[in-house]
Design a protein around this motif. Structure first.
Motif, mmCIF file in Angstrom:
data_model
loop_
_atom_site.group_PDB
_atom_site.id
_atom_site.type_symbol
_atom_site.label_atom_id
_atom_site.label_comp_id
_atom_site.label_asym_id
_atom_site.label_seq_id
_atom_site.Cartn_x
_atom_site.Cartn_y
_atom_site.Cartn_z
ATOM 1 N N ASP A 452 -7.711 6.194 11.959
ATOM 2 C CA ASP A 452 -6.487 6.816 12.451
ATOM 3 C C ASP A 452 -5.548 5.693 12.881
ATOM 4 N N TYR A 453 -5.047 4.976 11.879
ATOM 5 C CA TYR A 453 -4.225 3.796 12.132
ATOM 6 C C TYR A 453 -2.919 4.185 12.812
ATOM 7 N N ILE A 476 3.459 4.692 12.573
ATOM 8 C CA ILE A 476 2.793 4.049 11.432
ATOM 9 C C ILE A 476 3.477 2.727 11.103
ATOM 10 N N ALA A 477 4.801 2.666 11.314
ATOM 11 C CA ALA A 477 5.522 1.418 11.029
ATOM 12 C C ALA A 477 6.766 1.326 11.885
ATOM 13 N N SER A 478 6.863 0.275 12.702
ATOM 14 C CA SER A 478 8.089 -0.004 13.448
ATOM 15 C C SER A 478 8.976 -0.989 12.692
ATOM 16 N N PHE A 479 8.371 -1.820 11.849
ATOM 17 C CA PHE A 479 9.057 -2.870 11.092
ATOM 18 C C PHE A 479 9.683 -3.929 12.001
ATOM 19 N N ASP A 480 9.169 -4.021 13.218
ATOM 20 C CA ASP A 480 9.693 -5.014 14.153
ATOM 21 C C ASP A 480 9.101 -6.401 13.911
ATOM 22 N N ASN A 481 7.882 -6.464 13.390
ATOM 23 C CA ASN A 481 7.197 -7.745 13.219
ATOM 24 C C ASN A 481 6.417 -7.722 11.905
ATOM 25 N N PRO A 482 7.045 -8.159 10.809
ATOM 26 C CA PRO A 482 6.370 -8.113 9.503
ATOM 27 C C PRO A 482 5.028 -8.842 9.483
ATOM 28 N N ALA A 483 4.943 -10.006 10.105
ATOM 29 C CA ALA A 483 3.693 -10.769 10.083
ATOM 30 C C ALA A 483 2.571 -9.998 10.760
ATOM 31 N N ALA A 484 2.880 -9.352 11.878
ATOM 32 C CA ALA A 484 1.859 -8.578 12.587
ATOM 33 C C ALA A 484 1.416 -7.367 11.765
ATOM 34 N N GLY A 546 9.692 -4.467 -5.050
ATOM 35 C CA GLY A 546 8.337 -4.599 -4.533
ATOM 36 C C GLY A 546 7.894 -3.336 -3.823
ATOM 37 N N THR A 547 6.711 -3.378 -3.261
ATOM 38 C CA THR A 547 6.163 -2.241 -2.517
ATOM 39 C C THR A 547 5.591 -2.703 -1.195
ATOM 40 N N LEU A 548 5.468 -1.747 -0.303
ATOM 41 C CA LEU A 548 4.915 -1.998 1.020
ATOM 42 C C LEU A 548 4.038 -0.798 1.350
ATOM 43 N N THR A 549 2.712 -1.028 1.479
ATOM 44 C CA THR A 549 1.752 0.068 1.606
ATOM 45 C C THR A 549 1.001 -0.030 2.923
ATOM 46 N N SER A 550 0.933 1.085 3.629
ATOM 47 C CA SER A 550 0.291 1.126 4.949
ATOM 48 C C SER A 550 -1.220 1.190 4.831
ATOM 49 N N PRO A 551 -1.925 0.892 5.914
ATOM 50 C CA PRO A 551 -3.347 1.260 5.985
ATOM 51 C C PRO A 551 -3.464 2.785 5.972
ATOM 52 N N GLN A 552 -4.662 3.290 5.761
ATOM 53 C CA GLN A 552 -4.859 4.731 5.821
ATOM 54 C C GLN A 552 -4.837 5.209 7.278
ATOM 55 N N PHE A 553 -4.332 6.420 7.465
ATOM 56 C CA PHE A 553 -4.321 7.029 8.794
ATOM 57 C C PHE A 553 -4.610 8.520 8.631
ATOM 58 N N VAL A 623 -4.528 9.507 4.702
ATOM 59 C CA VAL A 623 -3.433 9.255 3.767
ATOM 60 C C VAL A 623 -2.872 7.874 4.069
ATOM 61 N N GLN A 624 -1.978 7.420 3.205
ATOM 62 C CA GLN A 624 -1.232 6.199 3.478
ATOM 63 C C GLN A 624 0.159 6.357 2.867
ATOM 64 N N VAL A 625 1.102 5.575 3.348
ATOM 65 C CA VAL A 625 2.457 5.658 2.831
ATOM 66 C C VAL A 625 2.776 4.379 2.059
ATOM 67 N N GLU A 626 3.615 4.549 1.054
ATOM 68 C CA GLU A 626 4.068 3.410 0.268
ATOM 69 C C GLU A 626 5.582 3.453 0.127
ATOM 70 N N LEU A 627 6.244 2.444 0.638
ATOM 71 C CA LEU A 627 7.669 2.245 0.388
ATOM 72 C C LEU A 627 7.806 1.489 -0.929
ATOM 73 N N PHE A 628 8.730 1.920 -1.786
ATOM 74 C CA PHE A 628 8.841 1.266 -3.075
ATOM 75 C C PHE A 628 10.311 1.082 -3.466
ATOM 76 N N ASP A 629 10.590 -0.080 -3.987
ATOM 77 C CA ASP A 629 11.884 -0.405 -4.597
ATOM 78 C C ASP A 629 11.568 -1.051 -5.933
ATOM 79 N N ASN A 630 11.546 -0.223 -6.979
ATOM 80 C CA ASN A 630 11.215 -0.695 -8.313
ATOM 81 C C ASN A 630 12.447 -0.769 -9.217
ATOM 82 N N GLU A 631 13.605 -0.849 -8.584
ATOM 83 C CA GLU A 631 14.874 -0.853 -9.317
ATOM 84 C C GLU A 631 15.650 -2.120 -8.979
#
Length: 652
Positions: A452-453, A476-484, A546-553, A623-631
């Motif tokens: 339960d991420y 699931i994502a704040s996007f405040d700290n990409p490295a973390a 590119g894509t950005l995929t979360s851990p499962q939660f 489940v997990q989420v994937e942000l995608f920009d393939n354009e």
């Protein structure tokens, strides 16, 4: 007349009166008469026959060579055949080549004779198996010896109604009289089995297990006869370990023990170490414990022969490989390979293991290969008879190693609970995408890592946007700290991989202000993300992909709605957010339609960028989420912030 003569005279009459044979004073009660039946017999009936004993062997050698056995394989053994003379002394009857054994090993097939034939090993239980090919040190050819071997009677227990043995030889399609038959107490045949395997002069593995169902004879006494009455073509028989079992097919509950539970860049469920089928931490130990290997996987020179080294896969100073335990495996680096990723080929097959009701889901980290091509690379799940249940091609041609949670593959085996299955991992392709990487094959109660991420302690600042009361309960994502985020299990591809020395995915709110100088960017927390400015991009908004995929939660019942602040692109472009189930299949998708908005801007109207996906159908599932920009062309950009689960739908 004396008293003795009077007594004899009395006995000679068939009917008489006491008064006519007086020896004492007359009884005051008068006269009596006694009649003796004409069918009177002095013979005594014999006592009832004592109940039969149900024969079985005791004190058995339980060594197992190149086969698996059921959990009750030594409970009721009718024939181990380890000692010929002891077997006959215990009540077995023999004729022909089986009769008068000169030694305990007279019937034995000697495993040492096949020690150089690694592709066809000798399989036996205990000290050795039997083969009429080598009986009595036979030198006349396999077909020549003939004879029979008849067991004592034993009782068919309803708890163990299946007669099981290793059996090969003969030929079911010819007239060869070679096999096993079961007889009732009258000596009548109940059933027989001809092995029909003319090439099987000895038993070679689990495929030689045979079963005779005696359920209809539960409670009865039976005996079995092994027979080879054919002295010509295919006139030979090999057999071993005749026993009664509760299982109609081979059932074993194989799992590794003392598995290293270290984790690197992946997450696992709570029961991921309860039934580990393959840790791949020690190649030699796995083969010794029942795994079989061909090609590049065979004959590992060391424990780490299959392994890839995580420290070869770095992003900056961070290891980006995913590993459970000590190592994962990859054909790219197998045996210190220097011939290129595609070159090595081979297969790795697990022992049979039991699908338990408590853990019906098979999980495995898997990458490599190409699902869209003809490359024969992947993983198969096989039933005990070798038939295919399912197969997976990882379809991640760019992944020569396991990278994280998005590489989990799961298959629900609920329909096979109580049955044996096995897994084959294979790389039969030595050209493009002909490689495979894998780790931590195990059985679980749930698909994937099933964690339960969520982020911990996210910044709760809010600018130019409205949030719900529970918008920070499961972020699931704040996007405040990409490295973390990457360190905590997020997976990035393409331009979404955070570049060292940049702000990563984030845009800076200060860059976006209205005509009056007021900051009008919508931001929750410290910053939001945008592919327009990603990694200090100077190539134009559309260029990065590119894509950005979360851990499962886990989707919780109290928060079934996924909310995300999302802008950019338009619905006709390959830009947006999708939700994937534990098998990596798309179950929901949303795409922004704000082509003129390169960031999450208020534009004078608050909250226009919220997107909501209802995940009520996936309560308690991972489940997990994937942000995608393939354009990379027009409107090929994406801005995003604050993915979270909520009880409230924020989309207007």
């Amino acid at each position: 007349m004396n008293k003795n003569m009077i007594y004899l005279a009395c006995l000679s009459a068939l009917s008489f009166t006491i008064s006519g044979c007086k020896t004492e004073p007359e009884s005051p009660k008068g006269e009596y008469s006694i009649a003796i039946s004409s069918d009177f017999s002095t013979e005594i009936e014999p006592p009832p026959e004592p109940p039969k004993a149900s024969y079985q062997e005791t004190n058995l050698d339980q060594t197992v060579s190149n086969v698996n056995v059921a959990p009750d394989a030594f409970t009721q053994v009718i024939g181990s055949f380890d000692n010929a003379t002891a077997t006959l002394d215990a009540g077995w009857k023999a004729s022909g080549a089986f009769d008068n054994p000169a030694s305990a090993a007279s019937w034995a097939f000697l495993p040492d004779n096949q020690i150089d034939n690694e592709s066809e090993p000798t399989a036996f239980v205990g000290l050795h198996g039997v083969s009429t090919c080598e009986i009595n040190e036979n030198a006349e050819g396999c077909d020549a010896p003939t004879g029979t071997l008849l067991s004592p009677f034993f009782k068919v227990d309803s708890a163990r109604p299946y007669l099981r043995l290793l059996l090969s030889g003969g030929n079911a399609e010819a007239s060869n009289d070679v096999g096993i038959r079961v007889l009732n107490e009258s000596g009548n045949e109940i059933t027989r089995l001809n092995p029909g395997n003319c090439g099987g002069a000895w038993n070679k593995g689990n495929d030689d297990w045979q079963t005779i169902d005696l359920s209809a004879n539960a409670g009865e006494y039976v005996q079995v006869e092994m027979y080879d009455n054919e002295s010509e073509g295919c006139g030979f028989l090999a057999f071993d370990h005749l026993h009664m079992s509760a299982f109609a097919s081979l059932v074993t509950d194989y799992s590794e023990t003392d598995v290293d539970q270290s984790l690197l860049n992946v997450s696992v469920s709570n029961d991921s170490f309860s039934q580990v089928i393959g840790s791949f931490d020690d190649a030699q130990a796995m083969l010794e414990n029942g795994w079989s290997a061909t090609g590049a996987f065979a004959s590992p020179a060391s424990a780490t022969s299959w392994s890839f080294l995580p420290d070869k896969f770095m992003q900056g100073e961070e290891v980006i490989a995913g590993v459970v335990g000590l190592h994962a495996a990859s054909t790219c680096e197998i045996n210190e390979n220097e011939a290129g990723c595609d070159a090595p080929t081979g297969a790795l097959t697990s022992p049979l293991f039991l699908v338990n009701e408590a853990r019906p889901v098979l999980n495995m980290l898997l990458s490599g290969g190409n699902a869209e091509g003809s490359n024969d690379v992947g993983m198969k799940i096989l039933a005990a008879d070798g038939s295919e249940i399912a197969s997976y091609n990882p379809g991640t041609c760019s992944d020569a190693f396991v990278k994280g949670d998005h590489n989990w593959v799961s298959h629900d085996l609920t329909d096979f609970i109580g049955q044996n299955v096995r897994v084959e991992i294979y790389d039969n392709e030595d050209a493009g995408c002909g490689f495979i990487a894998f780790d931590h094959l195990h059985m679980s109660a749930s698909a994937g890592p099933a964690n339960d991420y969520k982020e911990v302690n996210p910044d709760q600042s809010v600018a130019n946007v409205t949030v719900a009361d529970d918008s920070f309960a499961q972020v699931i994502a704040s996007f405040d700290n990409p490295a973390a985020m990457i360190a905590n299990g997020w997976q990035a591809t393409g331009d979404l991989i955070p570049a060292e020395g940049t702000s990563g995915w984030t845009f800076l709110p200060d860059n976006h202000s209205g005509d009056n100088g007021e900051k009008n960017a919508q931001v929750i927390g410290l910053s939001a993300g945008s592919t327009c400015e990603i990694n200090d991009n100077a190539s134009g908004c559309d260029a990065p992909t590119g894509t950005l995929t979360s851990p499962q939660f886990v989707v919780n019942a109290e928060r079934p709605y996924l909310n995300v602040n999302l802008g950019g692109g338009d619905a006709g472009k390959a830009v947006g957010l999708k939700v994937l189930n534990a098998n990596g299949e798309e179950v929901a998708i949303t795409q922004p339609q704000t082509c003129n908005q390169a960031w999450l801007g208020a534009g004078g109207v608050v909250d226009t960028n919220w997107h909501t996906l209802d995940l009520s159908d996936y309560i308690d599932q991972s489940v997990q989420v994937e942000l995608f920009d393939n354009e990379s062309g027009g409107c090929g950009f994406l801005s995003f912030d604050h993915i979270h689960m909520s009880a409230t739908q924020l989309a207007q």
